[in-house]
Every structure is written in C-alpha cells, then in structure tokens.
Design a protein around this motif. Structure first.
Motif, PDB file in Angstrom:
ATOM      1  N   LEU A  60       8.336   2.143  -9.428  1.00  0.00           N
ATOM      2  CA  LEU A  60       7.859   1.462  -8.226  1.00  0.00           C
ATOM      3  C   LEU A  60       8.676   0.197  -7.982  1.00  0.00           C
ATOM      4  O   LEU A  60       9.207  -0.409  -8.905  1.00  0.00           O
ATOM      5  N   ALA A  61       8.730  -0.215  -6.731  1.00  0.00           N
ATOM      6  CA  ALA A  61       9.461  -1.428  -6.378  1.00  0.00           C
ATOM      7  C   ALA A  61       8.663  -2.670  -6.744  1.00  0.00           C
ATOM      8  O   ALA A  61       9.193  -3.781  -6.722  1.00  0.00           O
ATOM      9  N   ILE A  62       7.386  -2.509  -7.085  1.00  0.00           N
ATOM     10  CA  ILE A  62       6.528  -3.619  -7.469  1.00  0.00           C
ATOM     11  C   ILE A  62       6.390  -3.615  -8.985  1.00  0.00           C
ATOM     12  O   ILE A  62       6.247  -2.556  -9.599  1.00  0.00           O
ATOM     13  N   ALA A 101       0.824  -1.219   0.000  1.00  0.00           N
ATOM     14  CA  ALA A 101       0.000   0.000   0.000  1.00  0.00           C
ATOM     15  C   ALA A 101       0.854   1.265   0.000  1.00  0.00           C
ATOM     16  O   ALA A 101       0.566   2.215  -0.738  1.00  0.00           O
ATOM     17  N   SER A 102       1.916   1.285   0.796  1.00  0.00           N
ATOM     18  CA  SER A 102       2.749   2.501   0.846  1.00  0.00           C
ATOM     19  C   SER A 102       3.470   2.728  -0.479  1.00  0.00           C
ATOM     20  O   SER A 102       3.632   3.872  -0.922  1.00  0.00           O
ATOM     21  N   GLU A 103       3.881   1.651  -1.128  1.00  0.00           N
ATOM     22  CA  GLU A 103       4.575   1.780  -2.418  1.00  0.00           C
ATOM     23  C   GLU A 103       3.603   2.202  -3.514  1.00  0.00           C
ATOM     24  O   GLU A 103       3.918   3.054  -4.354  1.00  0.00           O
ATOM     25  N   LEU A 104       2.387   1.640  -3.517  1.00  0.00           N
ATOM     26  CA  LEU A 104       1.391   1.989  -4.537  1.00  0.00           C
ATOM     27  C   LEU A 104       0.895   3.420  -4.377  1.00  0.00           C
ATOM     28  O   LEU A 104       0.510   4.061  -5.347  1.00  0.00           O
ATOM     29  N   ALA A 105       0.909   3.929  -3.156  1.00  0.00           N
ATOM     30  CA  ALA A 105       0.438   5.295  -2.908  1.00  0.00           C
ATOM     31  C   ALA A 105       1.388   6.339  -3.488  1.00  0.00           C
ATOM     32  O   ALA A 105       0.998   7.497  -3.673  1.00  0.00           O
ATOM     33  N   LYS A 106       2.607   5.974  -3.811  1.00  0.00           N
ATOM     34  CA  LYS A 106       3.583   6.929  -4.342  1.00  0.00           C
ATOM     35  C   LYS A 106       3.261   7.352  -5.768  1.00  0.00           C
ATOM     36  O   LYS A 106       3.637   8.429  -6.196  1.00  0.00           O
ATOM     37  N   TRP A 155      -9.968  -0.113  -5.417  1.00  0.00           N
ATOM     38  CA  TRP A 155      -8.595   0.099  -5.884  1.00  0.00           C
ATOM     39  C   TRP A 155      -8.406   1.590  -6.181  1.00  0.00           C
ATOM     40  O   TRP A 155      -8.769   2.072  -7.242  1.00  0.00           O
ATOM     41  N   PRO A 156      -7.849   2.335  -5.227  1.00  0.00           N
ATOM     42  CA  PRO A 156      -7.716   3.790  -5.407  1.00  0.00           C
ATOM     43  C   PRO A 156      -6.448   4.217  -6.138  1.00  0.00           C
ATOM     44  O   PRO A 156      -6.166   5.402  -6.254  1.00  0.00           O
ATOM     45  N   TYR A 157      -5.667   3.260  -6.658  1.00  0.00           N
ATOM     46  CA  TYR A 157      -4.353   3.580  -7.209  1.00  0.00           C
ATOM     47  C   TYR A 157      -4.328   3.699  -8.724  1.00  0.00           C
ATOM     48  O   TYR A 157      -3.264   3.695  -9.318  1.00  0.00           O
ATOM     49  N   TYR A 184       7.539   7.592  -9.387  1.00  0.00           N
ATOM     50  CA  TYR A 184       7.464   8.902  -8.747  1.00  0.00           C
ATOM     51  C   TYR A 184       8.806   9.609  -8.875  1.00  0.00           C
ATOM     52  O   TYR A 184       9.838   8.987  -9.137  1.00  0.00           O
ATOM     53  N   TRP A 185       8.778  10.931  -8.705  1.00  0.00           N
ATOM     54  CA  TRP A 185       9.997  11.727  -8.722  1.00  0.00           C
ATOM     55  C   TRP A 185      10.526  11.806  -7.302  1.00  0.00           C
ATOM     56  O   TRP A 185       9.812  12.169  -6.369  1.00  0.00           O
ATOM     57  N   ALA A 186      11.799  11.469  -7.128  1.00  0.00           N
ATOM     58  CA  ALA A 186      12.438  11.560  -5.822  1.00  0.00           C
ATOM     59  C   ALA A 186      13.847  12.100  -6.023  1.00  0.00           C
ATOM     60  O   ALA A 186      14.615  11.559  -6.823  1.00  0.00           O
ATOM     61  N   ASN A 187      14.166  13.176  -5.353  1.00  0.00           N
ATOM     62  CA  ASN A 187      15.494  13.802  -5.429  1.00  0.00           C
ATOM     63  C   ASN A 187      15.874  14.148  -6.865  1.00  0.00           C
ATOM     64  O   ASN A 187      17.003  13.942  -7.296  1.00  0.00           O
TER      65      ASN A 187
END
Length: 104
Positions: free
Chosen positions: A29-31, A10-15, A50-52, A20-23
């Motif tokens: 995604l890791a999945i 859930a935490s990974e899908l919420a990104k 399924w909100p993603y 996603y953009w990071a730094n």
C-alpha cells in the motif's frame, strides 16, 4: 481529522490490508502501516466503522507432543484385538502345515 484522512486514503485501503497483487507483482500500500494504524485508531475512537481489517482465520488445532505417545493407545488396543484372534490364527496355521505335510 480521521474522517478527512480516511476519505483521502479510502481507495488505497480498499485494495487490501497489507497490499495487493497488480500485474503479477505484489504491491504494498502507498500508506505506511503506522499511518494506517493511526487512521484506524482515530476512526474507531470517533465512533466510525473500520471495514479494512484482515479476515481472521481460526487457529490450527495442531497437536503437541510426540507421535509415538499419541498412537500408543491405538497400538495397545490393536494388540489386544489381535491377541483375541491368536488361537484361531494358530489353529489355521497348524492346519495349513499339516495339509502341506500330507501332500509331500
């Protein structure tokens, strides 16, 4: 199965849906997409929500065909409009010519 897998990711899908953009960098995604699709299918089949999903944009209404064909009707209408003004324009031109002739 789906609930436990969904809770795990859930935490990974919420990104984001695909990543996603990071730094200042795009991070996927890791999945995997296949695993994400399987989780989505299992969740929806079990009656869950399924909100993603990605936000769907409406498709562009791009006109097909050649520009010259689309604008032909506009040009014909403008030509008719100018032809109606033609006698007045010719009279003004003759008057200017006559005045210029009289000056010289």
């Amino acid at each position: 199965m789906a609930a436990s897998g969904l809770a795990k990711w859930a935490s990974e899908l919420a990104k984001g849906v695909h990543g996603y953009w990071a730094n200042g960098r795009w991070t996927p995604l890791a999945i995997s997409a296949r695993h994400r699709a399987r989780l989505r299918k299992e969740t929806l089949l079990s009656g869950g929500e399924w909100p993603y999903d990605a936000v769907r944009r409406e498709p562009r209404t791009r006109m097909k065909g050649h520009k010259v064909d689309r604008e032909a009707a506009i040009k014909r209408a403008r030509t008719v409009e100018l032809m109606e003004k033609m006698p007045q324009l010719l009279a003004e031109m003759k008057k200017r010519r006559w005045e210029r002739k009289l000056k010289s």
